[in-house]
Design a protein around this motif. Sequence first.
Motif, PDB file in Angstrom:
ATOM      1  N   ASP A 153      -9.284  33.296  -3.926  1.00  0.00           N
ATOM      2  CA  ASP A 153      -9.217  34.359  -2.935  1.00  0.00           C
ATOM      3  C   ASP A 153      -8.280  33.943  -1.822  1.00  0.00           C
ATOM      4  O   ASP A 153      -8.167  32.748  -1.505  1.00  0.00           O
ATOM      5  CB  ASP A 153     -10.615  34.645  -2.371  1.00  0.00           C
ATOM      6  CG  ASP A 153     -10.655  35.917  -1.547  1.00  0.00           C
ATOM      7  OD1 ASP A 153      -9.774  36.787  -1.735  1.00  0.00           O
ATOM      8  OD2 ASP A 153     -11.556  36.064  -0.711  1.00  0.00           O
ATOM      9  N   TRP A 212      -7.794  30.275   2.352  1.00  0.00           N
ATOM     10  CA  TRP A 212      -7.797  30.297   0.894  1.00  0.00           C
ATOM     11  C   TRP A 212      -9.106  29.710   0.378  1.00  0.00           C
ATOM     12  O   TRP A 212      -9.585  28.691   0.874  1.00  0.00           O
ATOM     13  CB  TRP A 212      -6.633  29.475   0.332  1.00  0.00           C
ATOM     14  CG  TRP A 212      -5.292  30.148   0.457  1.00  0.00           C
ATOM     15  CD1 TRP A 212      -4.970  31.207   1.249  1.00  0.00           C
ATOM     16  CD2 TRP A 212      -4.098  29.782  -0.232  1.00  0.00           C
ATOM     17  NE1 TRP A 212      -3.659  31.531   1.099  1.00  0.00           N
ATOM     18  CE2 TRP A 212      -3.088  30.672   0.192  1.00  0.00           C
ATOM     19  CE3 TRP A 212      -3.780  28.793  -1.157  1.00  0.00           C
ATOM     20  CZ2 TRP A 212      -1.786  30.606  -0.286  1.00  0.00           C
ATOM     21  CZ3 TRP A 212      -2.479  28.715  -1.630  1.00  0.00           C
ATOM     22  CH2 TRP A 212      -1.494  29.608  -1.208  1.00  0.00           C
ATOM     23  N   THR A 213      -9.638  30.345  -0.660  1.00  0.00           N
ATOM     24  CA  THR A 213     -10.861  29.864  -1.291  1.00  0.00           C
ATOM     25  C   THR A 213     -10.549  29.352  -2.695  1.00  0.00           C
ATOM     26  O   THR A 213      -9.955  30.075  -3.506  1.00  0.00           O
ATOM     27  CB  THR A 213     -11.925  30.975  -1.366  1.00  0.00           C
ATOM     28  OG1 THR A 213     -12.266  31.388  -0.043  1.00  0.00           O
ATOM     29  CG2 THR A 213     -13.182  30.472  -2.064  1.00  0.00           C
ATOM     30  N   ASP A 237     -15.692  26.582   4.846  1.00  0.00           N
ATOM     31  CA  ASP A 237     -16.935  26.986   4.192  1.00  0.00           C
ATOM     32  C   ASP A 237     -16.995  26.341   2.814  1.00  0.00           C
ATOM     33  O   ASP A 237     -15.954  26.014   2.213  1.00  0.00           O
ATOM     34  CB  ASP A 237     -17.009  28.509   4.073  1.00  0.00           C
ATOM     35  CG  ASP A 237     -18.407  28.992   3.698  1.00  0.00           C
ATOM     36  OD1 ASP A 237     -19.371  28.233   3.935  1.00  0.00           O
ATOM     37  OD2 ASP A 237     -18.535  30.109   3.159  1.00  0.00           O
ATOM     38  N   THR A 257     -13.709  26.994   0.908  1.00  0.00           N
ATOM     39  CA  THR A 257     -12.718  27.759   1.671  1.00  0.00           C
ATOM     40  C   THR A 257     -12.005  26.832   2.651  1.00  0.00           C
ATOM     41  O   THR A 257     -12.647  26.092   3.401  1.00  0.00           O
ATOM     42  CB  THR A 257     -13.393  28.908   2.439  1.00  0.00           C
ATOM     43  OG1 THR A 257     -14.033  29.779   1.499  1.00  0.00           O
ATOM     44  CG2 THR A 257     -12.380  29.695   3.244  1.00  0.00           C
ATOM     45  N   ARG A 277     -17.393  26.880  -4.665  1.00  0.00           N
ATOM     46  CA  ARG A 277     -16.302  27.541  -3.955  1.00  0.00           C
ATOM     47  C   ARG A 277     -16.140  26.857  -2.598  1.00  0.00           C
ATOM     48  O   ARG A 277     -17.119  26.681  -1.867  1.00  0.00           O
ATOM     49  CB  ARG A 277     -16.594  29.042  -3.762  1.00  0.00           C
ATOM     50  CG  ARG A 277     -16.639  29.812  -5.071  1.00  0.00           C
ATOM     51  CD  ARG A 277     -17.124  31.244  -4.850  1.00  0.00           C
ATOM     52  NE  ARG A 277     -16.146  32.059  -4.151  1.00  0.00           N
ATOM     53  CZ  ARG A 277     -15.193  32.761  -4.754  1.00  0.00           C
ATOM     54  NH1 ARG A 277     -15.087  32.731  -6.069  1.00  0.00           N
ATOM     55  NH2 ARG A 277     -14.348  33.490  -4.057  1.00  0.00           N
TER      56      ARG A 277
END
Length: 216
Positions: A212, A195-196, A151, A162, A160
């Motif tokens: 995150d 993991w983001t 993402d 992911t 961001r």
Amino acid sequence: MLLYVIILAMIAGFLALRLYSVLGKRTGHEQQPLARTADDRPAPVAIPRQVDPTSEVREVADRNIEAPAEPGLRAIIAGEPGFDVGQFLGGAQAAYRMTLEAFWRGDEEALAELVEDDVRASFAEAIAARREAGETLDNRLVRIERAVIADARLSGRDARITVRFDADIAAVTRDAEGNVVAGSMTDAVETHDVWTFARTLRASDPNWKLADTDEA
């Protein structure tokens, strides 16, 4: 007298050959502009990199990018033309390894350079609990089987991305005496982490930080 003339002729011939070897033949193109000194030369003009967000994403889409991430990646590339998808994935894998190793050895100073404050607080809490129990982790990242961008989002300048990591990890927990209380170094465990990473585009700091963590 004749000998003197012969010697002069030989010297003249030698000088002519030397001049020929240095200057070369005349080709009709000898009137070239003089080379300018560094001070006289015009400054080079930087050519801006032309970025096609669609082609940039398509280069790695088949194996490294899931469809939901493509629009966000295009927006990120448009917002920061220097962004490179392949380079980001390479950096994300390096960050994955460095972050895990710093957490396993309890290096909070190293973690501060790699993760955002919320993640750092969670890691610090787990490290403190481990120390209180007198336990240490003797883990090893055997290999990263695959890293895929699942993402990507851009809100203003805040980006961001992911990444899903499929990896093999050998995990061992030892007590205060060094005895193994859990895990095995001979049997690697398949792990699937999501993991983001976050970063503000066009900021002076080029580094992405872990924002995150989750399990796939």
